[in-house]
Each structure stands twice: as C-alpha cells, then as structure tokens.
Design a protein around this motif. Structure first.
Motif, PDB file in Angstrom:
ATOM      1  N   THR A  12       0.717  -1.299  -0.034  1.00  0.00           N
ATOM      2  CA  THR A  12       0.178  -0.079   0.097  1.00  0.00           C
ATOM      3  C   THR A  12       0.910   1.126   0.000  1.00  0.00           C
ATOM      4  N   VAL A  13       1.904   1.248   0.878  1.00  0.00           N
ATOM      5  CA  VAL A  13       2.794   2.340   0.958  1.00  0.00           C
ATOM      6  C   VAL A  13       3.527   2.643  -0.215  1.00  0.00           C
ATOM      7  N   MET A  14       4.305   1.527  -0.718  1.00  0.00           N
ATOM      8  CA  MET A  14       5.297   1.675  -1.760  1.00  0.00           C
ATOM      9  C   MET A  14       4.360   1.907  -3.003  1.00  0.00           C
ATOM     10  N   LEU A  15       3.310   1.240  -3.246  1.00  0.00           N
ATOM     11  CA  LEU A  15       2.529   1.666  -4.433  1.00  0.00           C
ATOM     12  C   LEU A  15       1.988   3.071  -4.600  1.00  0.00           C
ATOM     13  N   SER A  16       1.462   3.570  -3.411  1.00  0.00           N
ATOM     14  CA  SER A  16       1.312   4.906  -3.239  1.00  0.00           C
ATOM     15  C   SER A  16       2.310   5.999  -3.542  1.00  0.00           C
ATOM     16  N   SER A  68       7.953  11.299  -2.364  1.00  0.00           N
ATOM     17  CA  SER A  68       7.438  10.288  -2.698  1.00  0.00           C
ATOM     18  C   SER A  68       8.735   9.006  -2.557  1.00  0.00           C
ATOM     19  N   ILE A  69       9.776   9.383  -2.870  1.00  0.00           N
ATOM     20  CA  ILE A  69      11.060   8.597  -2.590  1.00  0.00           C
ATOM     21  C   ILE A  69      11.076   8.114  -1.010  1.00  0.00           C
ATOM     22  N   VAL A  70      10.701   9.009  -0.143  1.00  0.00           N
ATOM     23  CA  VAL A  70      10.801   8.696   1.226  1.00  0.00           C
ATOM     24  C   VAL A  70       9.516   7.736   1.547  1.00  0.00           C
ATOM     25  N   LEU A  71       8.424   7.942   0.969  1.00  0.00           N
ATOM     26  CA  LEU A  71       7.373   7.154   1.154  1.00  0.00           C
ATOM     27  C   LEU A  71       7.553   5.685   0.612  1.00  0.00           C
ATOM     28  N   ILE A  72       8.242   5.520  -0.371  1.00  0.00           N
ATOM     29  CA  ILE A  72       8.621   4.125  -0.933  1.00  0.00           C
ATOM     30  C   ILE A  72       9.625   3.477   0.044  1.00  0.00           C
ATOM     31  N   GLY A  75       8.007   2.403   2.937  1.00  0.00           N
ATOM     32  CA  GLY A  75       7.115   0.933   2.497  1.00  0.00           C
ATOM     33  C   GLY A  75       7.984  -0.265   2.457  1.00  0.00           C
ATOM     34  N   TYR A  76       9.351   0.145   2.032  1.00  0.00           N
ATOM     35  CA  TYR A  76      10.396  -1.109   2.110  1.00  0.00           C
ATOM     36  C   TYR A  76      10.643  -1.271   3.374  1.00  0.00           C
ATOM     37  N   LEU A  77      11.042  -0.266   4.213  1.00  0.00           N
ATOM     38  CA  LEU A  77      11.175  -0.967   5.594  1.00  0.00           C
ATOM     39  C   LEU A  77      10.179  -1.519   6.441  1.00  0.00           C
TER      40      LEU A  77
END
Length: 118
Positions: A12-16, A68-72, A75-77
């Motif tokens: 969810t977080v990475m896709l967003s 957005s890079i931070v959001l990705i 999500g990865y973390l």
C-alpha cells in the motif's frame, strides 16, 4: 501467513509512493501553463496570479518527487516489521494521509514566503 500481513502495509505505501513519484515527474516535465481547475497544484493561493501558479507547480512537483522516494523507503522498511492486516491498513493509510498533509503544508508555506517576497 505473516508475509501477507507485511505485504499489505508495504504494498500500500510503496504503491502510493510510486504513483505519486510518477505524478511528480509528469507535473515537473509537463507543468500546467495556465491557471486551471483540473491539473496541477491547485489552491486558493496558487490560483491567485500566474507567478504564484508557476511557483506552486515547480515547488510542489519537486517536493512530491523527493517525498515520494521517502514514502517508498518507508514501505520498503515496512517489510522488516510484522503487522496484523487491519493494523497494517490503518498505519499505511495514516502514513499516506500524513504525507499528503505534509506536501500541502510545505507547498503552502513556501508559496506564502514567495508571495511575501514579491
């Protein structure tokens, strides 16, 4: 089964983040030239005049890209932490909402400073 729960949050977080990253790049490459109600960063302050409009488009697209890079990354973390599915959904939505509020507040603050200088 816990992998599915982790994937709910991360997915969810990475896709967003990926969608917002693409939107930021598109806005950066193809910024709206004229004030409109359909495309670009639209707020009362940004639509006040053309100078504000152009500043808001440039600033918001660049802010959207790096945040957005931070959001990705978040999500990865998230793949390192196990959440129950319902908790994962709530946390993911809270992060996305907080990210949206951050983006708007940061752009509005920069736009206000830009307006005061000009």
């Amino acid at each position: 089964m816990s992998e599915i729960f982790q994937d709910t949050f991360s997915f969810t977080v990475m896709l967003s983040g990926i969608i917002c990253l693409l939107a930021g790049f598109i806005m950066n490459i193809f910024p709206p030239k004229k004030i409109n109600d359909f495309y670009g960063y639209r707020s009362h302050r940004s639509k006040k005049n053309l100078e504000n409009w152009h500043f808001a488009q440039t600033y918001s697209s660049k802010t959207m890209i790096w945040s957005s890079i931070v959001l990705i990354a978040i999500g990865y973390l998230g793949t390192l932490i196990e959440f129950p599915r319902k908790v994962a959904i709530v946390i993911a939505l809270a992060i996305i909402i907080a990210w949206s509020i951050f983006l708007i507040k940061r752009t509005e603050r920069a736009l206000k400073e830009f307006e005061e200088k000009n």
